[in-house]
Scaffold this motif. Structure first.
Motif, PDB file in Angstrom:
ATOM      1  N   VAL A   1       0.831  -1.200   0.000  1.00  0.00           N
ATOM      2  CA  VAL A   1       0.000   0.000   0.000  1.00  0.00           C
ATOM      3  C   VAL A   1       0.867   1.252   0.000  1.00  0.00           C
ATOM      4  O   VAL A   1       0.584   2.218  -0.718  1.00  0.00           O
ATOM      5  N   TYR A   2       1.926   1.239   0.810  1.00  0.00           N
ATOM      6  CA  TYR A   2       2.815   2.399   0.824  1.00  0.00           C
ATOM      7  C   TYR A   2       3.575   2.508  -0.493  1.00  0.00           C
ATOM      8  O   TYR A   2       3.857   3.612  -0.960  1.00  0.00           O
ATOM      9  N   TYR A   3       3.875   1.381  -1.114  1.00  0.00           N
ATOM     10  CA  TYR A   3       4.514   1.383  -2.441  1.00  0.00           C
ATOM     11  C   TYR A   3       3.585   2.021  -3.474  1.00  0.00           C
ATOM     12  O   TYR A   3       4.030   2.815  -4.313  1.00  0.00           O
ATOM     13  N   ILE A   4       2.298   1.706  -3.387  1.00  0.00           N
ATOM     14  CA  ILE A   4       1.321   2.310  -4.300  1.00  0.00           C
ATOM     15  C   ILE A   4       1.279   3.823  -4.087  1.00  0.00           C
ATOM     16  O   ILE A   4       1.252   4.605  -5.047  1.00  0.00           O
ATOM     17  N   TYR A   5       1.272   4.239  -2.831  1.00  0.00           N
ATOM     18  CA  TYR A   5       1.228   5.670  -2.519  1.00  0.00           C
ATOM     19  C   TYR A   5       2.462   6.392  -3.057  1.00  0.00           C
ATOM     20  O   TYR A   5       2.347   7.460  -3.681  1.00  0.00           O
ATOM     21  N   GLU A   6       3.637   5.834  -2.809  1.00  0.00           N
ATOM     22  CA  GLU A   6       4.867   6.495  -3.253  1.00  0.00           C
ATOM     23  C   GLU A   6       4.908   6.631  -4.773  1.00  0.00           C
ATOM     24  O   GLU A   6       5.228   7.708  -5.305  1.00  0.00           O
ATOM     25  N   ASN A   7       4.591   5.557  -5.464  1.00  0.00           N
ATOM     26  CA  ASN A   7       4.663   5.608  -6.926  1.00  0.00           C
ATOM     27  C   ASN A   7       3.553   6.474  -7.527  1.00  0.00           C
ATOM     28  O   ASN A   7       3.772   7.135  -8.551  1.00  0.00           O
ATOM     29  N   GLY A   8       2.399   6.482  -6.902  1.00  0.00           N
ATOM     30  CA  GLY A   8       1.291   7.235  -7.456  1.00  0.00           C
ATOM     31  C   GLY A   8       1.301   8.714  -7.124  1.00  0.00           C
ATOM     32  O   GLY A   8       0.979   9.550  -7.971  1.00  0.00           O
ATOM     33  N   PHE A   9       1.710   9.066  -5.882  1.00  0.00           N
ATOM     34  CA  PHE A   9       1.560  10.447  -5.422  1.00  0.00           C
ATOM     35  C   PHE A   9       2.882  11.159  -5.150  1.00  0.00           C
ATOM     36  O   PHE A   9       2.886  12.378  -4.963  1.00  0.00           O
ATOM     37  N   ARG A  10       3.980  10.422  -5.111  1.00  0.00           N
ATOM     38  CA  ARG A  10       5.281  11.085  -4.931  1.00  0.00           C
ATOM     39  C   ARG A  10       6.096  11.074  -6.213  1.00  0.00           C
ATOM     40  O   ARG A  10       6.676  12.084  -6.602  1.00  0.00           O
ATOM     41  N   PHE A  11       6.151   9.914  -6.874  1.00  0.00           N
ATOM     42  CA  PHE A  11       6.947   9.786  -8.087  1.00  0.00           C
ATOM     43  C   PHE A  11       6.099   9.899  -9.354  1.00  0.00           C
ATOM     44  O   PHE A  11       6.641   9.927 -10.452  1.00  0.00           O
ATOM     45  N   PHE A  12       4.757   9.923  -9.172  1.00  0.00           N
ATOM     46  CA  PHE A  12       3.803  10.070 -10.280  1.00  0.00           C
ATOM     47  C   PHE A  12       3.983   8.996 -11.359  1.00  0.00           C
ATOM     48  O   PHE A  12       3.802   9.255 -12.544  1.00  0.00           O
ATOM     49  N   LYS A  13       4.322   7.787 -10.897  1.00  0.00           N
ATOM     50  CA  LYS A  13       4.391   6.635 -11.797  1.00  0.00           C
ATOM     51  C   LYS A  13       3.046   5.907 -11.708  1.00  0.00           C
ATOM     52  O   LYS A  13       2.893   4.891 -11.031  1.00  0.00           O
ATOM     53  N   ILE A  14       2.082   6.449 -12.413  1.00  0.00           N
ATOM     54  CA  ILE A  14       0.714   5.966 -12.302  1.00  0.00           C
ATOM     55  C   ILE A  14       0.597   4.510 -12.750  1.00  0.00           C
ATOM     56  O   ILE A  14      -0.170   3.725 -12.181  1.00  0.00           O
ATOM     57  N   GLY A  15       1.368   4.133 -13.765  1.00  0.00           N
ATOM     58  CA  GLY A  15       1.317   2.758 -14.252  1.00  0.00           C
ATOM     59  C   GLY A  15       1.762   1.766 -13.201  1.00  0.00           C
ATOM     60  O   GLY A  15       1.103   0.729 -12.975  1.00  0.00           O
ATOM     61  N   TYR A  16       2.898   2.071 -12.529  1.00  0.00           N
ATOM     62  CA  TYR A  16       3.391   1.189 -11.466  1.00  0.00           C
ATOM     63  C   TYR A  16       2.369   1.096 -10.330  1.00  0.00           C
ATOM     64  O   TYR A  16       2.096   0.002  -9.806  1.00  0.00           O
ATOM     65  N   ALA A  17       1.817   2.255  -9.938  1.00  0.00           N
ATOM     66  CA  ALA A  17       0.865   2.272  -8.838  1.00  0.00           C
ATOM     67  C   ALA A  17      -0.396   1.484  -9.184  1.00  0.00           C
ATOM     68  O   ALA A  17      -0.916   0.725  -8.353  1.00  0.00           O
TER      69      ALA A  17
END
Length: 212
Positions: free
Chosen positions: A166-182
């Motif tokens: 879940v924290y991995y999803i948050y980091e990739n989606g909202f910090r690194f903006f890697k929407i595909g990974y998230a």
């Protein structure tokens, strides 16, 4: 761990009396407090140099433990917080389950001079199986959804020792903006939770004793 401790507390607190009611309220109170407040409180309690937990351990000659900054203890620290947060809710659910068990069953066991240990394993535990089943399911799902305590207390560290999907999803989606990974991680999380839930239902649902 939470279920085991909660069951023991429920067996002790399943009595009438002002003291037991007060203890039930005290145990349940952490459940209604926001995780943000709880996380901030435990950051102070687990502080390596000035934390209350290390101060207490020092009284017994135990040196300071870096609870949140050592990879060996950081995950354990989050587990302690999670248990402290959820134990009150689980305990009240168990108490409700215990109070729903017909009293005549225990009266029959007492007439047969059945020991308390045998009564617990042969009567109480089977009659509590629906409650155990429910709490295990929500505990399993909740364990995959831990986020607030990690975000506030450790941010996935140290050295990714407390990172979760879940924290991995948050980091990739909202910090690194890697929407595909998230998005991919979110689908994987849904699949994992679904598989575990289905397996649990298939393997253990038949052992649940539902009262008529």
């Amino acid at each position: 761990m939470t279920i085991s401790i909660s069951l023991l507390l429920a067996l002790w607190l399943n009595k009438k009396g002002a003291m037991y009611g007060f203890v039930q309220g005290a145990i349940f109170s952490p459940h209604i407090i926001s995780l943000v407040s709880i996380s901030m409180l435990w950051i102070w309690i687990m502080d390596t140099d000035y934390g209350l937990l290390n101060w207490f351990l020092n009284l017994f000659g135990i040196s300071n433990i870096p609870w949140l900054t050592n990879p060996k203890t950081s995950l354990l620290s989050l587990i302690i917080v999670a248990v402290w947060k959820g134990i009150g809710y689980y305990t009240l659910i168990f108490i409700a389950g215990l109070q729903s068990i017909p009293k005549d069953i225990y009266e029959a066991a007492a007439l047969d001079d059945t020991s308390k240990v045998r009564t617990f394993f042969k009567l109480t535990l089977p009659m509590l199986s629906p409650t155990l089943f429910f709490l295990t399911i929500i505990g399993l799902i909740g364990s995959f959804q831990v986020f607030e305590t990690i975000s506030i207390m450790t941010k996935g560290g140290p050295i990714n020792s407390t990172n979760t999907i879940v924290y991995y999803i948050y980091e990739n989606g909202f910090r690194f903006f890697k929407i595909g990974y998230a998005s991919t991680a979110g689908v994987i999380l849904l699949f994992i939770v679904g598989v575990f839930t289905i397996l649990y239902f298939k393997l253990l649902s038949r052992k649940v004793h539902y009262q008529s």
